[in-house]
Motif scaffolding. Sequence first.
Motif, PDB file in Angstrom:
ATOM      1  N   GLN A 232       0.818  -1.220   0.000  1.00 51.65           N
ATOM      2  CA  GLN A 232       0.000   0.000   0.000  1.00 51.65           C
ATOM      3  C   GLN A 232       0.847   1.264   0.000  1.00 51.65           C
ATOM      4  O   GLN A 232       0.331   2.349  -0.296  1.00 51.65           O
ATOM      5  N   ASP A 233       2.142   1.148   0.305  1.00 50.00           N
ATOM      6  CA  ASP A 233       3.008   2.320   0.285  1.00 50.00           C
ATOM      7  C   ASP A 233       3.427   2.708  -1.129  1.00 50.00           C
ATOM      8  O   ASP A 233       3.778   3.864  -1.375  1.00 50.00           O
ATOM      9  N   ASP A 234       3.451   1.761  -2.054  1.00 56.93           N
ATOM     10  CA  ASP A 234       3.886   2.047  -3.430  1.00 56.93           C
ATOM     11  C   ASP A 234       3.203   1.056  -4.375  1.00 56.93           C
ATOM     12  O   ASP A 234       3.773   0.033  -4.750  1.00 56.93           O
ATOM     13  N   THR A 235       1.979   1.373  -4.749  1.00 54.70           N
ATOM     14  CA  THR A 235       1.247   0.470  -5.645  1.00 54.70           C
ATOM     15  C   THR A 235       1.823   0.487  -7.048  1.00 54.70           C
ATOM     16  O   THR A 235       1.674  -0.484  -7.796  1.00 54.70           O
ATOM     17  N   GLY A 236       2.489   1.582  -7.420  1.00 49.86           N
ATOM     18  CA  GLY A 236       3.104   1.625  -8.741  1.00 49.86           C
ATOM     19  C   GLY A 236       4.171   0.568  -8.902  1.00 49.86           C
ATOM     20  O   GLY A 236       4.227  -0.144  -9.911  1.00 49.86           O
ATOM     21  N   LEU A 237       5.032   0.436  -7.894  1.00 52.24           N
ATOM     22  CA  LEU A 237       6.064  -0.591  -7.940  1.00 52.24           C
ATOM     23  C   LEU A 237       5.448  -1.985  -7.873  1.00 52.24           C
ATOM     24  O   LEU A 237       5.947  -2.931  -8.487  1.00 52.24           O
ATOM     25  N   LEU A 238       4.358  -2.134  -7.122  1.00 48.38           N
ATOM     26  CA  LEU A 238       3.664  -3.421  -7.072  1.00 48.38           C
ATOM     27  C   LEU A 238       3.211  -3.850  -8.457  1.00 48.38           C
ATOM     28  O   LEU A 238       3.346  -5.018  -8.842  1.00 48.38           O
ATOM     29  N   LEU A 239       2.676  -2.918  -9.242  1.00 49.30           N
ATOM     30  CA  LEU A 239       2.172  -3.242 -10.578  1.00 49.30           C
ATOM     31  C   LEU A 239       3.310  -3.385 -11.584  1.00 49.30           C
ATOM     32  O   LEU A 239       3.277  -4.279 -12.436  1.00 49.30           O
ATOM     33  N   ARG A 240       4.320  -2.528 -11.496  1.00 47.23           N
ATOM     34  CA  ARG A 240       5.423  -2.566 -12.459  1.00 47.23           C
ATOM     35  C   ARG A 240       6.350  -3.749 -12.230  1.00 47.23           C
ATOM     36  O   ARG A 240       6.936  -4.280 -13.169  1.00 47.23           O
ATOM     37  N   GLY A 241       6.529  -4.158 -10.978  1.00 47.13           N
ATOM     38  CA  GLY A 241       7.519  -5.181 -10.672  1.00 47.13           C
ATOM     39  C   GLY A 241       7.090  -6.598 -10.979  1.00 47.13           C
ATOM     40  O   GLY A 241       7.897  -7.516 -10.842  1.00 47.13           O
ATOM     41  N   GLY A 242       5.835  -6.810 -11.337  1.00 43.21           N
ATOM     42  CA  GLY A 242       5.361  -8.149 -11.656  1.00 43.21           C
ATOM     43  C   GLY A 242       4.903  -8.941 -10.459  1.00 43.21           C
ATOM     44  O   GLY A 242       4.699 -10.158 -10.560  1.00 43.21           O
ATOM     45  N   ALA A 243       4.710  -8.285  -9.301  1.00 43.22           N
ATOM     46  CA  ALA A 243       4.319  -9.018  -8.094  1.00 43.22           C
ATOM     47  C   ALA A 243       2.919  -9.609  -8.225  1.00 43.22           C
ATOM     48  O   ALA A 243       2.660 -10.715  -7.732  1.00 43.22           O
ATOM     49  N   VAL A 244       2.015  -8.894  -8.869  1.00 46.69           N
ATOM     50  CA  VAL A 244       0.634  -9.389  -8.991  1.00 46.69           C
ATOM     51  C   VAL A 244       0.605 -10.675  -9.813  1.00 46.69           C
ATOM     52  O   VAL A 244      -0.085 -11.647  -9.463  1.00 46.69           O
ATOM     53  N   LEU A 245       1.371 -10.716 -10.897  1.00 41.83           N
ATOM     54  CA  LEU A 245       1.423 -11.933 -11.716  1.00 41.83           C
ATOM     55  C   LEU A 245       2.066 -13.079 -10.947  1.00 41.83           C
ATOM     56  O   LEU A 245       1.607 -14.231 -11.039  1.00 41.83           O
ATOM     57  N   ARG A 246       3.121 -12.798 -10.176  1.00 43.19           N
ATOM     58  CA  ARG A 246       3.751 -13.855  -9.390  1.00 43.19           C
ATOM     59  C   ARG A 246       2.776 -14.429  -8.346  1.00 43.19           C
ATOM     60  O   ARG A 246       2.746 -15.638  -8.096  1.00 43.19           O
ATOM     61  N   LEU A 247       1.976 -13.559  -7.740  1.00 41.05           N
ATOM     62  CA  LEU A 247       0.989 -14.019  -6.768  1.00 41.05           C
ATOM     63  C   LEU A 247      -0.052 -14.913  -7.415  1.00 41.05           C
ATOM     64  O   LEU A 247      -0.453 -15.936  -6.844  1.00 41.05           O
ATOM     65  N   ALA A 248      -0.502 -14.527  -8.599  1.00 44.87           N
ATOM     66  CA  ALA A 248      -1.490 -15.346  -9.303  1.00 44.87           C
ATOM     67  C   ALA A 248      -0.909 -16.710  -9.659  1.00 44.87           C
ATOM     68  O   ALA A 248      -1.612 -17.732  -9.596  1.00 44.87           O
ATOM     69  N   GLU A 249       0.368 -16.756 -10.032  1.00 42.93           N
ATOM     70  CA  GLU A 249       1.001 -18.042 -10.342  1.00 42.93           C
ATOM     71  C   GLU A 249       1.098 -18.928  -9.103  1.00 42.93           C
ATOM     72  O   GLU A 249       0.893 -20.147  -9.181  1.00 42.93           O
ATOM     73  N   LEU A 250       1.418 -18.327  -7.959  1.00 40.05           N
ATOM     74  CA  LEU A 250       1.528 -19.110  -6.727  1.00 40.05           C
ATOM     75  C   LEU A 250       0.173 -19.617  -6.252  1.00 40.05           C
ATOM     76  O   LEU A 250       0.066 -20.710  -5.693  1.00 40.05           O
TER      77      LEU A 250
END
Length: 503
Positions: A232-250
């Motif tokens: 929640q401190d930096d949603t831009g980095l969350l979206l740019r860094g690929g974290a959302v896709l990694r979470l979906a894969e896990l």
Amino acid sequence: MFRRSIFRASIMPVFRACRLGARRLQSTSAPRTDGFTEALPRRDVVAPIICCGVYGLSWWMAEEGRIKGLVEQIEMNTDPQAWPTPKQLLNHFWPFVAGTMAMMLESVACKFAATEDMHWLCTTAMDDDLKATVALCLLVAPAEHSPAFVRAVCEHGTMRRVKEIITIYKTLPREQHDDVLTNACVLGAKVAADPELRAQGLSLADFVWMMPAEQALMYTPYGTEGIAQLWQDDTGLLLRGGAVLRLAELAHGPLFRPTKKDSSIVNQELAGRLLGRLMEQRTRLLAEAQTLEEALLRAQRSAGPATGKRTIWQATGVHRGETEAEVNRRARQAEIESVRAARVVLDEQSSRPSETHLEQYGYILNVISSSLLGFVYGTCRGYIRGYMQDVTPSVCRELSTYVGRRTAVGCALLVGIFEAAPMIKREVIQRMGREEIKSYKQEGALEQLIGIDVAYLGVIAMVNFLFPFVLLPVAFNPTQLLVPPSDTLFPHANPATTPLKPS
């Protein structure tokens, strides 16, 4: 008279129940002569004595100078082709046991945190490559479940060395990562869970790096924990860094059967929890992702096309290194793809609840599985005990069923008490007018933690005395090894008070 008759009629059922209970207590059934009574398991006082002995030994080991002396005599096996010596095997075993005892008995961790050995472990030992492996093993176990111990570790400046270790391992291939990096990631995740310590800890990009695309690794769960505290401190980095896709894969795959390579049930559960938290702000995240994608596309177009081949050598296949502009363009393109993948995941996961089923009902599953395991274990032990007493097969079957039921009830009771222990402890501390321990420097912290540990040992001794064979089924309950512990809490998003930080 009318009121007296009404009162007499209301208390008559109570008198009848009391008389019936008294008759049942006074009446005794005839003693059995088939060996059933003699084969029943006796009350156990050996296990509580052993637990108290372990507590005393742990308290003795936390004395000044003992841990430092053991660490300085450490001897590691540096030749993978040679068999380790007994001393080397002991050096692998005792740090794990010592850290586990400090994790289970927090008063021991509190006492050790006030010694010079603790300062030496967090400073001098951490700066030595060999001693750092032992120091991390000793520090990580109590830090994993005690925010106060995490604060004590950070007070010695340990996170500086932890960051250096993670930076060094980033330069190595993933195949060469070992438990030293995993322990460093554990400390980083626990520091991120404390808002007052986050300035000393790892960044969101470090936790995203812990979740590689190829496969899940030992430190991947702690990357998920760190992201859950910082996203929640930096949603831009969350979206740019690929974290959302990694979470979906896990999180992908049937329940308890994740599809990602080398993943586990814990990875799947933690990723599902974090995706549920993201869905609480799905609309705002989608808007942020669209704005971010447009900004990245404009930056990509303004940078111009990629540099073409300029010489005849490059045309024939001889390539030089990438220029800074080409590196920036490639990184920007990867960010665009990550943002687009995040938008797809947010659309596909729209129906995911904010809390998983295990997060809501995991404690019930833990109680049920422990009672079932206790019933099986108690049944086997009861039958074997009857067989050793030379009773008839019918009595063996009756004895095994009786002991199995008692063991199941005892296991469910013990696990239920420990599941409710944080709530009970919080309520008792509040009624006593005390504050929950957040730092070992608080007044009366050691005395309060001693009381809590003694209460835990008393509960174990009492339940083990009343119910046979409960300790082993509870200790080896598979659910507690597969389900994340109840203190792994992911904060919920609050749209009213938590603004999203733009890129």
